[in-house]
Motif scaffolding. Structure first.
Motif, PDB file in Angstrom:
ATOM      1  N   HIS A  42       1.236   6.089   7.499  1.00  0.00           N
ATOM      2  CA  HIS A  42      -0.063   6.318   8.148  1.00  0.00           C
ATOM      3  C   HIS A  42      -0.462   7.786   8.050  1.00  0.00           C
ATOM      4  O   HIS A  42       0.344   8.671   8.320  1.00  0.00           O
ATOM      5  CB  HIS A  42      -0.002   5.895   9.613  1.00  0.00           C
ATOM      6  CG  HIS A  42      -1.223   6.270  10.385  1.00  0.00           C
ATOM      7  ND1 HIS A  42      -1.231   7.307  11.300  1.00  0.00           N
ATOM      8  CD2 HIS A  42      -2.486   5.783  10.340  1.00  0.00           C
ATOM      9  CE1 HIS A  42      -2.442   7.418  11.807  1.00  0.00           C
ATOM     10  NE2 HIS A  42      -3.224   6.518  11.240  1.00  0.00           N
ATOM     11  N   PHE A 102      -2.145   4.420   4.454  1.00  0.00           N
ATOM     12  CA  PHE A 102      -3.325   3.875   5.132  1.00  0.00           C
ATOM     13  C   PHE A 102      -3.762   4.868   6.193  1.00  0.00           C
ATOM     14  O   PHE A 102      -2.978   5.698   6.664  1.00  0.00           O
ATOM     15  CB  PHE A 102      -3.039   2.497   5.735  1.00  0.00           C
ATOM     16  CG  PHE A 102      -2.110   2.497   6.923  1.00  0.00           C
ATOM     17  CD1 PHE A 102      -2.606   2.449   8.220  1.00  0.00           C
ATOM     18  CD2 PHE A 102      -0.729   2.526   6.755  1.00  0.00           C
ATOM     19  CE1 PHE A 102      -1.755   2.436   9.321  1.00  0.00           C
ATOM     20  CE2 PHE A 102       0.140   2.512   7.846  1.00  0.00           C
ATOM     21  CZ  PHE A 102      -0.374   2.469   9.134  1.00  0.00           C
ATOM     22  N   ASP A 103      -5.053   4.790   6.545  1.00  0.00           N
ATOM     23  CA  ASP A 103      -5.554   5.749   7.535  1.00  0.00           C
ATOM     24  C   ASP A 103      -6.028   5.052   8.803  1.00  0.00           C
ATOM     25  O   ASP A 103      -5.938   3.822   8.934  1.00  0.00           O
ATOM     26  CB  ASP A 103      -6.617   6.666   6.928  1.00  0.00           C
ATOM     27  CG  ASP A 103      -7.932   5.965   6.605  1.00  0.00           C
ATOM     28  OD1 ASP A 103      -8.161   4.823   7.082  1.00  0.00           O
ATOM     29  OD2 ASP A 103      -8.741   6.556   5.870  1.00  0.00           O
ATOM     30  N   GLY A 137      -2.238  -5.790   5.480  1.00  0.00           N
ATOM     31  CA  GLY A 137      -1.398  -4.781   4.844  1.00  0.00           C
ATOM     32  C   GLY A 137      -0.037  -4.696   5.523  1.00  0.00           C
ATOM     33  O   GLY A 137       0.085  -4.950   6.732  1.00  0.00           O
ATOM     34  N   PRO A 183     -11.232  -1.948   2.601  1.00  0.00           N
ATOM     35  CA  PRO A 183     -10.494  -1.677   3.846  1.00  0.00           C
ATOM     36  C   PRO A 183      -9.873  -2.963   4.384  1.00  0.00           C
ATOM     37  O   PRO A 183     -10.375  -4.057   4.128  1.00  0.00           O
ATOM     38  CB  PRO A 183     -11.576  -1.132   4.782  1.00  0.00           C
ATOM     39  CG  PRO A 183     -12.849  -1.707   4.273  1.00  0.00           C
ATOM     40  CD  PRO A 183     -12.687  -1.880   2.781  1.00  0.00           C
ATOM     41  N   LEU A 228       0.848  -1.190   0.000  1.00  0.00           N
ATOM     42  CA  LEU A 228       0.000   0.000   0.000  1.00  0.00           C
ATOM     43  C   LEU A 228       0.881   1.236   0.000  1.00  0.00           C
ATOM     44  O   LEU A 228       2.037   1.180   0.405  1.00  0.00           O
ATOM     45  CB  LEU A 228      -0.952  -0.006   1.205  1.00  0.00           C
ATOM     46  CG  LEU A 228      -0.340  -0.216   2.595  1.00  0.00           C
ATOM     47  CD1 LEU A 228      -0.071   1.110   3.279  1.00  0.00           C
ATOM     48  CD2 LEU A 228      -1.273  -1.054   3.452  1.00  0.00           C
ATOM     49  N   HIS A 237      -8.462   1.996   5.878  1.00  0.00           N
ATOM     50  CA  HIS A 237      -8.493   2.121   4.425  1.00  0.00           C
ATOM     51  C   HIS A 237      -7.071   2.246   3.886  1.00  0.00           C
ATOM     52  O   HIS A 237      -6.228   2.897   4.497  1.00  0.00           O
ATOM     53  CB  HIS A 237      -9.342   3.324   4.000  1.00  0.00           C
ATOM     54  CG  HIS A 237     -10.799   3.038   4.059  1.00  0.00           C
ATOM     55  ND1 HIS A 237     -11.578   3.333   5.162  1.00  0.00           N
ATOM     56  CD2 HIS A 237     -11.624   2.444   3.163  1.00  0.00           C
ATOM     57  CE1 HIS A 237     -12.823   2.940   4.936  1.00  0.00           C
ATOM     58  NE2 HIS A 237     -12.877   2.396   3.734  1.00  0.00           N
ATOM     59  N   ARG A 238      -6.849   1.598   2.751  1.00  0.00           N
ATOM     60  CA  ARG A 238      -5.528   1.640   2.126  1.00  0.00           C
ATOM     61  C   ARG A 238      -5.617   2.379   0.793  1.00  0.00           C
ATOM     62  O   ARG A 238      -6.637   2.333   0.117  1.00  0.00           O
ATOM     63  CB  ARG A 238      -4.961   0.234   1.900  1.00  0.00           C
ATOM     64  CG  ARG A 238      -5.673  -0.577   0.839  1.00  0.00           C
ATOM     65  CD  ARG A 238      -5.068  -1.958   0.635  1.00  0.00           C
ATOM     66  NE  ARG A 238      -3.907  -1.954  -0.242  1.00  0.00           N
ATOM     67  CZ  ARG A 238      -3.964  -1.934  -1.572  1.00  0.00           C
ATOM     68  NH1 ARG A 238      -5.133  -1.865  -2.205  1.00  0.00           N
ATOM     69  NH2 ARG A 238      -2.862  -1.967  -2.290  1.00  0.00           N
ATOM     70  N   ILE A 293      -3.161  -4.123   9.602  1.00  0.00           N
ATOM     71  CA  ILE A 293      -1.984  -3.594   8.921  1.00  0.00           C
ATOM     72  C   ILE A 293      -0.809  -3.702   9.891  1.00  0.00           C
ATOM     73  O   ILE A 293      -0.918  -3.291  11.052  1.00  0.00           O
ATOM     74  CB  ILE A 293      -2.200  -2.139   8.458  1.00  0.00           C
ATOM     75  CG1 ILE A 293      -3.262  -2.090   7.351  1.00  0.00           C
ATOM     76  CG2 ILE A 293      -0.885  -1.524   7.958  1.00  0.00           C
ATOM     77  CD1 ILE A 293      -3.679  -0.698   6.918  1.00  0.00           C
TER      78      ILE A 293
END
Length: 198
Positions: free
Chosen positions: A169, A130-131, A162, A181, A127, A135-136, A185
């Motif tokens: 991040h 990511f948040d 992930g 999503p 990825l 979500h990536r 991760i």
């Protein structure tokens, strides 16, 4: 500051490309330390990974460690006929490798090495960012969103995890309807998880 998806991609890719070789080496080792604590690993035998490129967190130590644990490792190959899709091929030290259209090494396509998606236990996904909600943001090709769609919509197939540097991040990403999503991760410093995605 509301960045577009493309702006996020450029910013984070630039950030991770600036990481020193020593930092990358340490991050790869610490990633193994975090990954080795995942409860999913106990029963997982067939694990899809990828070869890191473009400043991604170094996956080579993880691949080596999984081999030492007796796990089977698979790498993505761009599907030759089904546009935008991936195949996963068995990967060993002697696997013949070729450069794909993105100049990334992948196993040479041989039918007997293909592992059906349904027979993979875990898919480790690359990825860009990511948040805090799992979500990536990928590179924009949608390969992994398509690969993970059966798991996301019907709970079938391999569980995605992930892999990323901590610096990838961000608090919130702009989301599209097709984005898948992730339930977990792993970064070199911690494991992020979201029960709502399981």
């Amino acid at each position: 500051m509301n960045l577009s998806r493309q702006e996020f991609r450029q910013q984070i890719r630039q950030l991770r490309r600036q990481l020193s070789p020593q930092f990358q080496q340490q991050a790869g080792v610490r990633l193994v330390e975090q990954f080795s604590t995942l409860p999913e690993l106990t029963s997982a035998q067939h694990i899809a990974l990828y070869l890191s490129a473009d400043g991604e967190v170094d996956t080579h130590p993880l691949i080596e460690w999984l081999w030492q644990q007796g796990k089977q490792v698979y790498l993505p190959v761009i599907h030759p006929f089904s546009k935008g899709h991936l195949l996963f091929l068995h990967y060993q030290t002697n696997t013949e490798m070729v450069l794909n259209q993105y100049r990334i090494l992948e196993p040479k396509l041989k039918q007997h090495l293909i592992q059906p998606l349904a027979k993979l236990d875990l898919i480790c996904t690359p990825l860009v960012a990511f948040d805090s909600t799992g979500h990536r943001l990928g590179m924009g090709g949608g390969y992994y969103d398509r690969t993970l769609a059966p798991w996301f919509h019907a709970g079938q197939g391999a569980k995605p995890i992930g892999l990323a540097h901590d610096c990838q991040h961000v608090s919130q990403l702009p989301i599209e309807s097709w984005d898948v999503p992730l339930p977990k991760i792993v970064t070199p410093s911690r494991i992020w998880q979201w029960e709502s995605h399981l």
